[in-house]
Design an enzyme around this catalytic site. Structure first.
Site, mmCIF file in Angstrom:
data_model
loop_
_atom_site.group_PDB
_atom_site.id
_atom_site.type_symbol
_atom_site.label_atom_id
_atom_site.label_comp_id
_atom_site.label_asym_id
_atom_site.label_seq_id
_atom_site.Cartn_x
_atom_site.Cartn_y
_atom_site.Cartn_z
ATOM 1 N N CYS B 85 19.055 33.206 89.912
ATOM 2 C CA CYS B 85 18.116 32.487 90.773
ATOM 3 C C CYS B 85 17.619 31.218 90.075
ATOM 4 O O CYS B 85 18.379 30.283 89.880
ATOM 5 C CB CYS B 85 16.978 33.410 91.199
ATOM 6 S SG CYS B 85 16.062 32.799 92.627
ATOM 7 N N HIS B 200 19.810 38.558 93.123
ATOM 8 C CA HIS B 200 19.121 39.220 92.008
ATOM 9 C C HIS B 200 19.714 40.593 91.702
ATOM 10 O O HIS B 200 19.276 41.587 92.296
ATOM 11 C CB HIS B 200 17.639 39.415 92.360
ATOM 12 C CG HIS B 200 16.835 38.159 92.355
ATOM 13 N ND1 HIS B 200 16.184 37.695 91.238
ATOM 14 C CD2 HIS B 200 16.575 37.259 93.338
ATOM 15 C CE1 HIS B 200 15.545 36.563 91.526
ATOM 16 N NE2 HIS B 200 15.775 36.272 92.795
ATOM 17 N N GLU B 202 19.098 42.420 89.190
ATOM 18 C CA GLU B 202 18.066 43.286 88.585
ATOM 19 C C GLU B 202 17.173 43.937 89.634
ATOM 20 O O GLU B 202 16.472 44.897 89.345
ATOM 21 C CB GLU B 202 17.227 42.479 87.575
ATOM 22 C CG GLU B 202 16.137 41.589 88.147
ATOM 23 C CD GLU B 202 16.642 40.266 88.735
ATOM 24 O OE1 GLU B 202 17.868 40.101 88.838
ATOM 25 O OE2 GLU B 202 15.787 39.424 89.096
#
Lengths: 243, 222
Positions: B85, B200, B202
């Site tokens: 990002c 993302h 994560e």
């Protein structure tokens, strides 16, 4: 009257009475802020007094940056609600965004980590272009500020009624969590205590923003709109949490 | 040891440390950008967020930080560098990855789960990834853009790692959440050790979060 303040004539009289003299310009400025609707909730205080504030699990009650309750297993949760009606009525994006900025600060101020926001918004009829404009940008302000600091807006409510046409209500709430033994309370009462003011750089546009809440909105209020809202405090947020 | 660099305004740093450290049990350290020394680490991750409040342009101020000089050195040594990002935006601003990330074509912040197709075999990060992964995106400036010549080079060098696709695996207009050129979601350098991606991984590392496809991307980091 040397300084321009938003206090009523009666309040000004009271200030002189308490001090026993004419305050200087700096003092007027400070009292103007601390006695403003925004900081002292003078008109809503009698209503707030009706709410329950005591209990076994209340760790920090009224009077501090945010209220803290014990949620067990060594953890505490803190909550803050704020209204940003007046600024949002003339500048919906910056007005609502700074509402989020204010309440996230109040969560951080207790040493807690902010995890979520809520909002309760009331506008005039959705058929009115003015209300559509307010609705669109108030929501955007809340959303953008949350996105910038990585905290989601998890729930909310919205109501449209023509009674709110000239005075929208923008309420925002935040909550966070902290270890019970890590709660920080910011007070410096004894002489020699050190006060540290932390924050991002800001412009002059915020000056008198607080006392603006004490004024009555009218057709000239638009003239009070700040020229360059600078509200992104995400770096301050990170710096407060280098844990 | 993996380093996750924190700049002022980073806000996905803790999530990344959680995914790598708590879930994947990797040795990971959260490092303040001023204290970052590339020689101490084998891998570096630039997490998402709004470094320096996105002032001037997303990622550009962090791109000029001394920490990024260290990251550039690590990349030259062949160590893995991942930007997610805002981390991807920093990598394009430093020139470590080609192209740039423009404002979403819908002019709004977009936050939702999307489906990715692995298109590039060159990237080190795509080795464990099957053909498709589902991960969330959350950005306002994620529209990947590069000139025609640049796009040809990316394609010829097999540098396009992920593309946005629909449920059937097709690159469609509807499945492109931000108007990225050629549905591009992530790219790597010609050597394959530096990757930037807007989604993302994560945020997709445990079932409770809605899925754990992201682990397949992070798994290769050691």
């Amino acid at each position: 009257m040397t300084a321009q303040v938003d206090l009523t004539a009666e309040e000004q009289k009271q200030v002189r009475q308490i001090l026993g003299r004419e305050p200087n310009e700096v003092e007027w400025g400070m009292i103007d802020i601390m006695w403003s609707e925004h900081c002292s909730y003078k008109s809503s205080r009698p209503h707030l007094a009706k709410l329950p504030t005591k209990g076994e699990r209340v760790l920090v009650g009224p009077g501090y940056d945010s209220g803290v309750v014990d949620i067990g297993k060594g953890w505490a949760a803190n909550f803050k609600v704020e209204t940003h009606n007046h600024p949002s009525a003339i500048e919906p994006y910056g007005g609502s965004a700074t509402g989020i900025g204010g309440i996230v600060r109040d969560i951080l101020a207790l040493g807690a980590y902010p995890v979520g926001f809520l909002d309760s918004l009331h506008f005039g009829s959705l058929n009115s272009p003015h209300s559509q404009w307010l609705f669109r940008y108030v929501v955007k302000g809340v959303a953008d500020y949350g996105n910038c600091i990585g905290v989601p807006t998890v729930a909310g409510e919205v109501q449209f009624d023509k009674s709110f046409e000239k005075n929208c209500l923008v309420n925002v709430a935040s909550f966070g969590f902290v270890r019970k033994d890590k709660i920080v309370q910011g007070y410096a009462k004894a002489p020699g205590d050190v006060l540290i003011l932390a924050g991002g750089s800001t412009g002059r546009d915020g000056v008198h923003g607080v006392t603006f809440a004490s004024r009555t909105l009218d057709e000239n209020s638009e003239m009070d709109r700040p020229k360059s809202p600078r509200w992104r405090q995400s770096s301050t947020n990170t710096n407060c949490h280098t844990r | 040891m993996i380093a996750v660099i924190r700049f002022p305004g980073s806000n996905c740093d803790m999530d990344m440390v959680h995914a790598l450290g708590d879930v994947l049990k990797r040795k990971v350290k959260l490092v303040w950008h001023r204290e970052f020394k590339g020689g101490e680490f084998d891998v570096v991750v630039l997490p998402g967020g709004f470094t320096y409040g996105d002032h001037l342009r997303a990622g550009i101020i962090a791109a000029f930080s001394p920490a990024m000089k260290e990251v550039r050195e690590m990349a030259k040594e062949g160590k893995p560098v991942l930007g997610v990002c805002n981390g991807f935006q920093i990598l394009t601003e430093t020139g470590m990855l080609p192209g740039s990330l423009l404002r979403n074509d819908g002019l709004n912040f977009v936050c939702k789960w999307i489906r990715l197709k692995k298109t590039g075999g060159r990237s080190l990060f795509a080795r464990k990834v099957e053909d498709f992964v589902s991960v969330p995106i959350a950005h306002n400036e994620g529209r990947y853009f590069i000139d025609e010549k640049g796009l040809r080079e990316l394609e010829q060098n097999d540098q396009i790692v992920f593309k946005y696709v629909d449920a059937g695996g097709n690159e469609t207009y509807e499945s492109n959440p931000n108007g990225s050129l050629s549905n591009i979601a992530g790219i790597c350098n010609p050597e394959g050790n530096v990757m930037g991606m807007m989604p993302h991984p994560e945020r997709a590392c445990e079932e409770i979060l809605g899925g754990k496809d992201g682990l397949k991307i992070l798994e290769v980091l050691k």
